[in-house]
Design an enzyme around this catalytic site. Structure first.
Site, PDB file in Angstrom:
ATOM      1  N   VAL A 221       0.842  -1.316  -0.032  1.00  0.00           N
ATOM      2  CA  VAL A 221      -0.094   0.181  -0.085  1.00  0.00           C
ATOM      3  C   VAL A 221       0.924   1.168   0.051  1.00  0.00           C
ATOM      4  CG1 VAL A 221      -2.014  -0.943   1.226  1.00  0.00           C
ATOM      5  CG2 VAL A 221      -0.129  -0.032   2.377  1.00  0.00           C
ATOM      6  N   VAL A 319       6.153   3.093  -0.330  1.00  0.00           N
ATOM      7  CA  VAL A 319       5.440   1.780  -0.297  1.00  0.00           C
ATOM      8  C   VAL A 319       5.661   0.920   0.696  1.00  0.00           C
ATOM      9  CG1 VAL A 319       4.938  -0.232  -1.646  1.00  0.00           C
ATOM     10  CG2 VAL A 319       5.690   1.886  -2.747  1.00  0.00           C
ATOM     11  N   SER A 320       4.389   0.426   1.711  1.00  0.00           N
ATOM     12  CA  SER A 320       4.557  -0.354   2.685  1.00  0.00           C
ATOM     13  C   SER A 320       4.023  -1.685   2.502  1.00  0.00           C
ATOM     14  CB  SER A 320       3.863   0.374   3.779  1.00  0.00           C
ATOM     15  OG  SER A 320       3.708  -0.567   4.856  1.00  0.00           O
ATOM     16  N   PRO A 321       4.647  -2.736   3.106  1.00  0.00           N
ATOM     17  CA  PRO A 321       4.056  -4.152   2.792  1.00  0.00           C
ATOM     18  C   PRO A 321       2.791  -4.268   3.992  1.00  0.00           C
ATOM     19  CG  PRO A 321       5.868  -4.397   4.304  1.00  0.00           C
ATOM     20  CD  PRO A 321       5.722  -2.779   3.772  1.00  0.00           C
ATOM     21  N   ASP A 434       5.348   2.454   9.303  1.00  0.00           N
ATOM     22  CA  ASP A 434       6.003   1.245   9.556  1.00  0.00           C
ATOM     23  C   ASP A 434       7.029   1.146  10.683  1.00  0.00           C
ATOM     24  OD1 ASP A 434       5.007   0.068   6.959  1.00  0.00           O
ATOM     25  OD2 ASP A 434       6.494   1.043   5.862  1.00  0.00           O
TER      26      ASP A 434
END
Length: 742
Positions: A221, A319-321, A434
């Site tokens: 996301v 962009v983060s997982p 994060d």
């Protein structure tokens, strides 16, 4: 990313340095002796696999008898650093000290050659690589191969895992949360990366290269959508997502049609393992590589594949997982560090998609690996033509470039812009979703606090020119003005472009955001298209140096974390756009560029505060390797088998290309290794019991996997103890035998 603790303590530590702290505690490393750390017999049938792989020669559009104009080599090596007592690099948490291993760190090297031109591409399981490591690797290669490998054609990248020891980047601000420079970490990384390149060099064969892409959905996301939405609407309308979800692949095929290696690029932060983790881990991209190598090499041990698969970072900046998004730690309310804040001392951080960070790592890594396998099994476009490497050192504060218009997609030569002396903004102190932020320091800060500015100015004061250049960023730390004990941030960085038979790989020394990466690909792709070629372009982030972030000009204006961490000012991206457009022209049409001035070597001025290992001791009546807690007598798949041993400090022998622990099965008349500390199913924990008496213990954990072969098993711990006179003695601890059933 650097959350709260790092920002508060950094000025305190800096004050200590500026105030006269000059003592250098030299941290020594004992290289392991292969003759004393060799493993026993290895089982190649510990696990079963049902994956089949198609004949590569049937999945391409090109004729099979086409001339092979390239040579290519692949290599992998263990580069695991000290797994205990050093802080991890990434979250900048002083309490995130290593306490063992979940997944080992590997360096994967790929060499391409055509005629007299060659290039090395390395992806290493580390947060980032700096010029000091690259310079030492090239020095080692020169001793072996002369001038074949140089700073120009040896390109090193980091996967950006936040769960690996730091202290290897030399610049003060990048090493400070590791308590300074670590010779142990530095030497470990240099040795592993060098070894992987040597193995790639030795495996060079005639080869064909194929390009392919796919899209991977719902595995990441955008963690700064507010910033992304500042980009022009006309530009955003060209894309259907606010993250770049394309996986790009180059596969290497030998003359007999068999697979030699695979390179993949995918934009995602390797932050599935969060700041509470204390075990070395290569995180989601590292797991993707291990999983893909397991599929393609079903009979090889982890870390020893014949077919090497590397995963490189791309435009991952925003962009983060952690796909479940951020919530407050106790209330569970959504939060974002800007508009939605948590209560005082309540952390805001993102999680998901799994039940815990290990599960999330597995889910993301599996999805990325499966996407890569999907591309691998599809038809590819053969890369054909010239190989070129364009590299230049850039003194960023001195760079002047033409302003880029993202709507018109043109450069305005009448609007020159320039880089700034490095500086970090206030929102750098906020961290991201994060990484937790206890005091809820907000993102999007565009005004400074005069009282704090006055305090920080006593350390490093920005000039009026700095303040004007970085506007609207309020400068928190004028890092480019800091020189004690070594420069705080680099002024000179590398930019590179590799032209591989029509595929343009753009080497950017930081974390480009989604739209920054899209602009880079758009500009270079347009230059390729104007020359009558089909654009095949990818961004390789975190290449050769670490400069924090690269945002668009528009994203920079709102000063969320990524913009505040764009250290060369609002026009950083414009500089790289101009340079890479120039680079691709040189790559296609030929010519030479000035190499630029190589940055100075500051290693001799570094400070390290982590003391070396002096002595290992045992509790009264105990010996090293004694078993303190035995595993259960019988286990089944899904169970945990663990044992605890009297231990010594793992820093005495890093056991690269080996293992601190082993799971063994009795087979025939011998014990064979079925898992090591490189495998997903194992965890190696180390705990200091007494600093005064130098005692410690180690716990070996094996989560029994499905598909395991039943029979007698045991857990083995291998250590190395140090005496007061500095001698190191190897020892082994072995648990009782236990039975594994299906």
């Amino acid at each position: 990313m650097v959350p709260l603790a790092g920002k508060i303590i950094i000025p305190i530590v800096v004050l200590g340095v500026v105030g006269g702290m000059t003592a250098l505690i030299v941290v020594m490393v004992n290289e392991s002796d292969d003759s004393t750390t060799t493993e026993g017999p290895t089982s190649t049938t510990a696990y079963t696999t049902t994956t089949t792989f198609p004949d590569i020669t049937t999945t391409t559009d090109a004729p099979n008898d086409r001339e092979m104009i390239y040579e290519a080599g692949v290599g992998i090596a263990d580069m695991t650093g000290p797994c205990v007592e050093f802080n991890f690099m990434g979250y900048a948490e002083f309490g995130q000290t290593g306490r063992g291993i979940h997944l080992r760190q590997f360096s994967r090297a790929f060499i391409f050659a055509k005629g007299d031109t060659r290039v090395v591409l390395v992806t290493a399981d580390v947060m980032a690589i700096g010029i000091a490591v690259r310079r030492e690797v090239v020095k080692n290669l020169k001793e072996l191969y002369g001038d074949m490998y140089t700073l120009r054609n040896v390109i090193l990248t980091g996967t950006h895992t936040h769960s690996a020891p730091g202290g290897h980047l030399v610049h003060f601000l990048l090493d400070i949360t590791i308590l300074g420079f670590s010779e142990e970490t530095f030497n470990a990384y240099v040795a592993g990366i060098t070894r992987s390149i040597v193995r790639a060099h030795e495996s060079m064969v005639p080869a064909r290269l194929f390009f392919g892409q796919t899209r991977l959905w719902d595995m990441h996301v955008n963690r700064s959508p507010y910033s992304y939405n500042q980009n022009p609407a006309e530009e955003r309308q060209r894309y259907d997502t606010n993250t770049d979800n394309t996986l790009t692949q180059v596969r290497i095929v030998k003359g007999d049609g068999s697979l030699h290696g695979v390179l993949n690029w995918f934009p995602v932060h390797t932050t599935s393992m969060n700041m509470t983790n204390h075990l070395i881990s290569s995180d989601n991209l590292g797991y993707a590589a291990l999983r893909m190598e397991r599929e393609l090499n079903p009979n090889s041990r982890t870390g020893q594949p014949a077919i090497v698969t590397g995963f490189f970072s791309s435009n991952l900046g925003d962009v983060s997982p952690n796909t479940r998004g951020a919530r407050c730690e106790f209330s569970g309310r959504p939060c974002d560090h800007q508009f939605a804040l948590c209560q005082a001392l309540e952390r805001c951080f993102a999680t998901g998609p799994g039940e815990d960070m290990f599960d999330s790592t597995r889910i993301i890594g599996t999805a990325v690996a499966n996407a890569a396998l999907e591309v691998l099994k599809s038809r590819g476009t053969e890369l054909w033509g010239e190989l070129a490497v364009v590299h230049q050192f850039l003194d960023m504060p001195q760079q002047v470039a033409s302003k880029y218009d993202p709507v018109a997609r043109t450069f305005n030569e009448n609007k020159p812009v320039r880089g700034c002396v490095p500086a970090l903004g206030y929102s750098f102190a906020s961290g991201t979703i994060d990484g937790a932020n206890v005091l809820n320091i907000t993102q999007g800060t565009t005004t400074g606090i005069p009282q704090l500015d006055a305090i920080v100015a006593a350390l490093v004061e920005p000039t009026a020119e700095d303040i004007e250049c970085h506007a609207p960023k309020p400068i928190l730390l004028a890092t480019g003005r800091g020189t004690m004990p070594v420069p705080w941030h680099p002024h000179v960085v590398s930019a590179s472009l590799v032209w591989l038979g029509g595929f343009a790989l753009l080497g950017v020394p930081g974390e480009p955001t989604t739209m920054a990466g899209r602009r880079l690909k758009d500009v270079v792709g347009d230059a390729v298209r104007r020359r009558g070629l089909t654009p095949m372009v990818e961004v390789s982030g975190l290449t050769n140096e670490y400069i924090h972030y690269v945002t668009t000009f528009e994203e920079y204006q709102v000063q969320r974390y990524e913009g505040a961490s764009t250290i060369y000012g609002p026009h950083t991206l414009d500089i790289f756009l101009n340079k890479l457009a120039e680079f691709v022209t040189v790559a296609i049409e030929g010519g030479e560029l000035e190499p630029g001035s190589e940055p100075m070597d500051h290693r001799n001025g570094t400070i390290g505060l982590v003391p070396r290992v002096i002595l290992d001791g045992t509790p009264f009546g105990r010996s090293f390797g004694d078993v303190l807690q035995q595993p259960p007598s019988a286990v089944s798949p899904g169970d945990l088998a663990s044992a605890t041993f009297v231990a010594a400090n793992p820093r005495n022998d890093l056991r690269q290309e080996s293992s601190h622990i082993m799971v063994e099965r009795y087979e025939g008349n011998d014990w064979v290794v079925v898992a090591t500390d490189a495998d997903w199913e194992t965890k190696f924990h180390w705990e200091r019991l007494s600093t005064l008496f130098a005692t410690s213990q180690a716990r070996v954990e094996w989560h029994v996997p499905s598909g395991v072969i039943p029979g007698p098993h045991r857990l083995v711990y291998r250590g190395a103890s140090r005496s007061i006179i500095g001698s190191v003695t190897q020892f082994t601890g072995v648990s009782d035998t236990f039975q594994v059933s299906r």
